[in-house]
Design an enzyme around this catalytic site. Structure first.
Site, short mmCIF file in Angstrom:
data_model
loop_
_atom_site.label_atom_id
_atom_site.label_comp_id
_atom_site.label_asym_id
_atom_site.label_seq_id
_atom_site.Cartn_x
_atom_site.Cartn_y
_atom_site.Cartn_z
N ALA A 128 41.94 52.86 39.29
CA ALA A 128 43.15 52.46 38.40
C ALA A 128 43.82 53.25 37.32
CB ALA A 128 42.69 51.04 37.99
N SER A 157 49.72 51.91 33.19
CA SER A 157 50.86 52.53 33.56
C SER A 157 51.45 53.19 32.56
CB SER A 157 51.87 51.18 33.87
OG SER A 157 51.34 50.54 35.02
N HIS A 166 40.71 41.87 38.89
CA HIS A 166 39.50 41.78 39.82
C HIS A 166 38.04 42.61 39.73
CE1 HIS A 166 41.14 44.58 43.58
NE2 HIS A 166 41.05 45.07 42.28
N1 SAH Z 1 49.21 46.60 33.91
C1 SAH Z 1 47.98 47.42 33.98
C2 SAH Z 1 47.77 47.98 35.38
C3 SAH Z 1 46.67 48.46 35.83
S1 SAH Z 1 46.61 49.40 37.33
C4 SAH Z 1 47.70 48.53 32.87
O1 SAH Z 1 48.93 49.08 32.66
O2 SAH Z 1 46.70 48.85 32.25
C5 SAH Z 1 46.63 47.90 38.50
C6 SAH Z 1 45.27 46.87 38.28
O3 SAH Z 1 45.51 46.23 39.25
C7 SAH Z 1 43.98 47.82 38.33
O4 SAH Z 1 43.55 47.52 36.96
C8 SAH Z 1 43.44 46.95 39.46
O5 SAH Z 1 41.94 46.97 39.24
C9 SAH Z 1 44.04 45.57 39.56
N2 SAH Z 1 44.01 45.02 40.89
C10 SAH Z 1 44.61 45.31 41.96
N3 SAH Z 1 44.42 44.48 42.86
C11 SAH Z 1 43.93 43.49 42.35
C12 SAH Z 1 43.69 42.08 42.89
N4 SAH Z 1 43.75 41.86 44.29
N5 SAH Z 1 43.53 41.26 41.93
C13 SAH Z 1 43.50 41.47 40.43
N6 SAH Z 1 43.67 42.66 40.00
C14 SAH Z 1 43.86 43.57 40.95
#
Ligand code: SAH
Length: 215
Positions: free
Chosen positions: A48, A51, A102
Protein backbone atom coordinates in the site's frame (compact mmCIF):
# COMPACT_ATOMS: atom_id res chain seq x y z
CA UNK A 1 4.37 21.31 4.94
CA UNK A 2 3.88 24.96 4.05
CA UNK A 3 6.52 24.78 1.32
CA UNK A 4 4.88 21.65 -0.12
CA UNK A 5 1.50 23.43 -0.18
CA UNK A 6 3.01 26.56 -1.77
CA UNK A 7 4.45 24.36 -4.53
CA UNK A 8 1.03 22.78 -5.10
CA UNK A 9 -0.43 26.29 -5.32
CA UNK A 10 2.23 27.45 -7.78
CA UNK A 11 1.72 24.43 -10.00
CA UNK A 12 -2.00 25.24 -10.18
CA UNK A 13 -3.19 22.09 -8.40
CA UNK A 14 -4.17 23.73 -5.13
CA UNK A 15 -6.65 26.52 -5.61
CA UNK A 16 -8.88 26.35 -2.55
CA UNK A 17 -8.06 28.27 0.61
CA UNK A 18 -10.12 25.85 2.64
CA UNK A 19 -8.14 22.86 1.37
CA UNK A 20 -4.91 24.78 1.99
CA UNK A 21 -5.96 25.45 5.60
CA UNK A 22 -7.05 21.84 6.15
CA UNK A 23 -3.87 20.30 4.73
CA UNK A 24 -1.69 22.77 6.63
CA UNK A 25 -3.11 21.44 9.88
CA UNK A 26 -2.11 17.87 9.03
CA UNK A 27 1.66 17.34 9.00
CA UNK A 28 2.44 14.63 6.43
CA UNK A 29 5.58 13.88 8.45
CA UNK A 30 3.32 12.21 11.05
CA UNK A 31 2.03 9.80 8.39
CA UNK A 32 5.13 8.64 6.53
CA UNK A 33 8.76 8.49 7.61
CA UNK A 34 9.93 8.76 3.98
CA UNK A 35 10.18 11.97 1.94
CA UNK A 36 7.09 13.31 3.64
CA UNK A 37 7.28 16.69 1.95
CA UNK A 38 7.78 15.43 -1.61
CA UNK A 39 4.79 15.44 -3.92
CA UNK A 40 4.91 11.68 -4.50
CA UNK A 41 3.27 8.57 -3.08
CA UNK A 42 5.35 6.62 -0.53
CA UNK A 43 5.21 2.99 0.51
CA UNK A 44 3.51 2.31 3.82
CA UNK A 45 4.27 -1.47 3.48
CA UNK A 46 1.74 -4.29 2.91
CA UNK A 47 1.63 -3.33 -0.80
CA UNK A 48 0.00 0.00 0.00
CA UNK A 49 1.04 3.64 -0.35
CA UNK A 50 0.18 6.98 1.17
CA UNK A 51 -1.16 8.90 -1.83
CA UNK A 52 0.74 11.85 -3.26
CA UNK A 53 -0.22 15.22 -1.76
CA UNK A 54 -1.57 16.41 -5.15
CA UNK A 55 -4.06 13.50 -5.11
CA UNK A 56 -5.16 14.30 -1.56
CA UNK A 57 -5.57 17.87 -2.72
CA UNK A 58 -7.66 16.92 -5.79
CA UNK A 59 -9.86 14.67 -3.64
CA UNK A 60 -10.51 17.38 -1.05
CA UNK A 61 -11.24 19.98 -3.72
CA UNK A 62 -13.76 17.77 -5.54
CA UNK A 63 -15.42 16.94 -2.23
CA UNK A 64 -15.29 20.45 -0.73
CA UNK A 65 -18.84 21.58 -1.66
CA UNK A 66 -20.24 18.47 0.03
CA UNK A 67 -18.13 18.70 3.17
CA UNK A 68 -20.68 20.62 5.23
CA UNK A 69 -20.82 21.15 8.99
CA UNK A 70 -21.71 17.97 10.88
CA UNK A 71 -21.29 15.73 7.81
CA UNK A 72 -20.83 11.97 8.07
CA UNK A 73 -17.91 10.99 5.86
CA UNK A 74 -16.57 7.55 4.90
CA UNK A 75 -12.89 7.13 3.96
CA UNK A 76 -12.44 3.67 2.45
CA UNK A 77 -8.84 2.39 2.57
CA UNK A 78 -7.75 4.92 5.15
CA UNK A 79 -4.16 3.56 5.21
CA UNK A 80 -1.81 6.12 6.76
CA UNK A 81 -4.73 8.15 8.10
CA UNK A 82 -3.59 11.43 6.49
CA UNK A 83 -6.72 12.08 4.46
CA UNK A 84 -9.00 10.91 7.27
CA UNK A 85 -7.72 13.77 9.44
CA UNK A 86 -7.70 16.28 6.56
CA UNK A 87 -11.38 15.43 5.87
CA UNK A 88 -12.19 16.22 9.50
CA UNK A 89 -10.31 19.52 9.28
CA UNK A 90 -12.40 20.47 6.20
CA UNK A 91 -15.48 20.56 8.46
CA UNK A 92 -13.73 22.03 11.50
CA UNK A 93 -14.00 18.69 13.31
CA UNK A 94 -17.79 19.09 13.40
CA UNK A 95 -18.84 15.70 12.01
CA UNK A 96 -17.92 12.03 12.00
CA UNK A 97 -15.24 10.62 9.72
CA UNK A 98 -15.18 6.83 9.51
CA UNK A 99 -11.90 5.41 8.18
CA UNK A 100 -12.04 1.75 7.08
CA UNK A 101 -8.84 -0.20 6.57
CA UNK A 102 -8.79 -3.97 6.02
CA UNK A 103 -5.14 -4.71 6.88
CA UNK A 104 -4.83 -4.93 10.66
CA UNK A 105 -1.28 -3.56 10.71
CA UNK A 106 -2.24 -0.56 8.56
CA UNK A 107 -5.28 0.10 10.71
CA UNK A 108 -2.91 0.20 13.72
CA UNK A 109 -0.43 2.34 11.75
CA UNK A 110 -3.17 4.86 10.90
CA UNK A 111 -4.31 5.00 14.52
CA UNK A 112 -0.75 5.55 15.74
CA UNK A 113 -0.12 8.29 13.17
CA UNK A 114 -3.34 10.14 13.97
CA UNK A 115 -2.60 9.89 17.71
CA UNK A 116 0.63 11.88 17.34
CA UNK A 117 -1.12 15.23 16.92
CA UNK A 118 -4.84 14.56 16.58
CA UNK A 119 -5.55 12.08 19.38
CA UNK A 120 -8.45 14.28 20.53
CA UNK A 121 -10.34 13.35 17.34
CA UNK A 122 -10.07 9.64 18.13
CA UNK A 123 -10.94 10.16 21.81
CA UNK A 124 -14.02 12.24 20.98
CA UNK A 125 -15.05 9.76 18.22
CA UNK A 126 -15.01 12.44 15.56
CA UNK A 127 -12.72 10.04 13.77
CA UNK A 128 -13.65 6.38 13.99
CA UNK A 129 -11.25 3.82 12.55
CA UNK A 130 -12.49 0.35 11.77
CA UNK A 131 -10.58 -2.75 10.69
CA UNK A 132 -12.97 -4.20 8.11
CA UNK A 133 -13.57 -4.73 4.40
CA UNK A 134 -14.41 -1.28 3.06
CA UNK A 135 -16.18 -2.65 -0.03
CA UNK A 136 -19.19 -3.19 2.20
CA UNK A 137 -19.12 0.36 3.57
CA UNK A 138 -20.03 0.83 7.22
CA UNK A 139 -23.72 0.90 8.02
CA UNK A 140 -23.56 2.26 11.57
CA UNK A 141 -23.01 5.88 10.48
CA UNK A 142 -24.65 5.70 7.02
CA UNK A 143 -25.81 7.51 4.98
CA UNK A 144 -22.67 9.49 4.19
CA UNK A 145 -22.60 12.95 2.61
CA UNK A 146 -19.15 12.17 1.30
CA UNK A 147 -17.44 8.88 0.46
CA UNK A 148 -13.76 8.90 -0.46
CA UNK A 149 -12.23 5.68 -1.75
CA UNK A 150 -8.42 5.47 -1.63
CA UNK A 151 -8.02 2.29 -3.70
CA UNK A 152 -9.18 1.38 -7.22
CA UNK A 153 -12.27 -0.79 -7.64
CA UNK A 154 -13.07 -2.79 -10.79
CA UNK A 155 -16.63 -1.67 -10.30
CA UNK A 156 -18.14 0.75 -7.84
CA UNK A 157 -19.36 -1.43 -4.92
CA UNK A 158 -23.16 -1.27 -4.72
CA UNK A 159 -23.07 -0.99 -0.91
CA UNK A 160 -21.14 2.27 -1.27
CA UNK A 161 -23.74 3.67 -3.67
CA UNK A 162 -26.47 2.63 -1.22
CA UNK A 163 -24.72 4.28 1.72
CA UNK A 164 -24.18 7.58 -0.14
CA UNK A 165 -26.60 10.22 1.14
CA UNK A 166 -28.93 12.23 -1.09
CA UNK A 167 -27.13 15.39 -2.19
CA UNK A 168 -23.90 13.51 -1.52
CA UNK A 169 -20.72 12.84 -3.50
CA UNK A 170 -18.32 9.92 -3.88
CA UNK A 171 -14.73 10.23 -5.16
CA UNK A 172 -13.50 6.82 -6.33
CA UNK A 173 -10.75 5.48 -8.59
CA UNK A 174 -12.17 2.82 -10.93
CA UNK A 175 -10.47 0.31 -13.24
CA UNK A 176 -7.48 -2.01 -13.21
CA UNK A 177 -4.77 -1.03 -15.74
CA UNK A 178 -6.63 1.90 -17.15
CA UNK A 179 -7.81 3.76 -14.05
CA UNK A 180 -9.95 6.85 -13.75
CA UNK A 181 -11.23 8.92 -10.91
CA UNK A 182 -15.00 8.96 -10.99
CA UNK A 183 -17.04 11.53 -9.16
CA UNK A 184 -20.46 10.08 -8.41
CA UNK A 185 -23.30 12.33 -7.26
CA UNK A 186 -26.63 11.34 -5.76
CA UNK A 187 -29.28 14.05 -6.17
CA UNK A 188 -32.17 14.95 -3.88
CA UNK A 189 -34.35 12.29 -5.56
CA UNK A 190 -31.72 9.60 -5.15
CA UNK A 191 -30.74 9.73 -8.84
CA UNK A 192 -27.10 8.86 -9.59
CA UNK A 193 -24.89 10.68 -12.08
CA UNK A 194 -21.18 10.24 -12.66
CA UNK A 195 -18.26 12.00 -14.30
CA UNK A 196 -14.82 10.72 -15.25
CA UNK A 197 -12.32 13.22 -13.94
CA UNK A 198 -8.72 12.13 -14.58
CA UNK A 199 -6.46 9.16 -15.25
CA UNK A 200 -4.71 7.87 -12.12
CA UNK A 201 -2.69 5.01 -10.61
CA UNK A 202 -3.99 3.65 -7.29
CA UNK A 203 -3.49 0.32 -5.51
CA UNK A 204 -6.47 -2.02 -5.96
CA UNK A 205 -9.53 -2.18 -3.74
CA UNK A 206 -9.39 -5.90 -3.14
CA UNK A 207 -9.36 -8.69 -0.55
CA UNK A 208 -6.79 -8.82 2.26
CA UNK A 209 -5.46 -12.12 0.89
CA UNK A 210 -4.85 -10.76 -2.62
CA UNK A 211 -3.22 -7.60 -1.32
CA UNK A 212 -0.84 -9.47 0.99
CA UNK A 213 0.14 -11.83 -1.88
CA UNK A 214 1.05 -8.78 -4.00
CA UNK A 215 -2.21 -8.94 -6.05
N1 SAH B 1 -5.83 7.23 1.64
C1 SAH B 1 -4.76 6.36 2.01
C2 SAH B 1 -4.55 5.41 0.84
C3 SAH B 1 -3.79 4.22 1.18
S1 SAH B 1 -3.53 3.13 -0.21
C4 SAH B 1 -3.50 7.19 2.26
O1 SAH B 1 -3.29 8.15 1.53
O2 SAH B 1 -2.72 6.84 3.16
C5 SAH B 1 -5.06 2.26 -0.25
C6 SAH B 1 -5.46 1.60 1.02
O3 SAH B 1 -6.64 0.86 0.78
C7 SAH B 1 -4.43 0.61 1.57
O4 SAH B 1 -4.14 0.97 2.89
C8 SAH B 1 -5.14 -0.73 1.49
O5 SAH B 1 -4.77 -1.61 2.53
C9 SAH B 1 -6.60 -0.31 1.56
N2 SAH B 1 -7.56 -1.26 0.99
C10 SAH B 1 -7.51 -1.96 -0.16
N3 SAH B 1 -8.61 -2.75 -0.30
C11 SAH B 1 -9.38 -2.52 0.80
C12 SAH B 1 -10.64 -3.05 1.24
N4 SAH B 1 -11.31 -3.98 0.54
N5 SAH B 1 -11.14 -2.59 2.41
C13 SAH B 1 -10.47 -1.66 3.17
N6 SAH B 1 -9.27 -1.15 2.80
C14 SAH B 1 -8.73 -1.56 1.63
Amino acid sequence: MEKLLKNLKNSGVLNSNKVYDAMKQVDRGDFTPYNAYDDSPQSISFNATISAPHMHCHALQYLEPYLTQGAHVLDVGSGSGYLTVALSKMINDSGIIVGIEHIKELYEFGKKNISKNHKNLLDSKKIILVNEDGRKGFKTYAPYKVIHVGAAADEVPKELIEQLDRNGRMFIPVGSYDQWIKVIDKDSNGKISEKKIMGVRYVPLTSKEKQLKGY
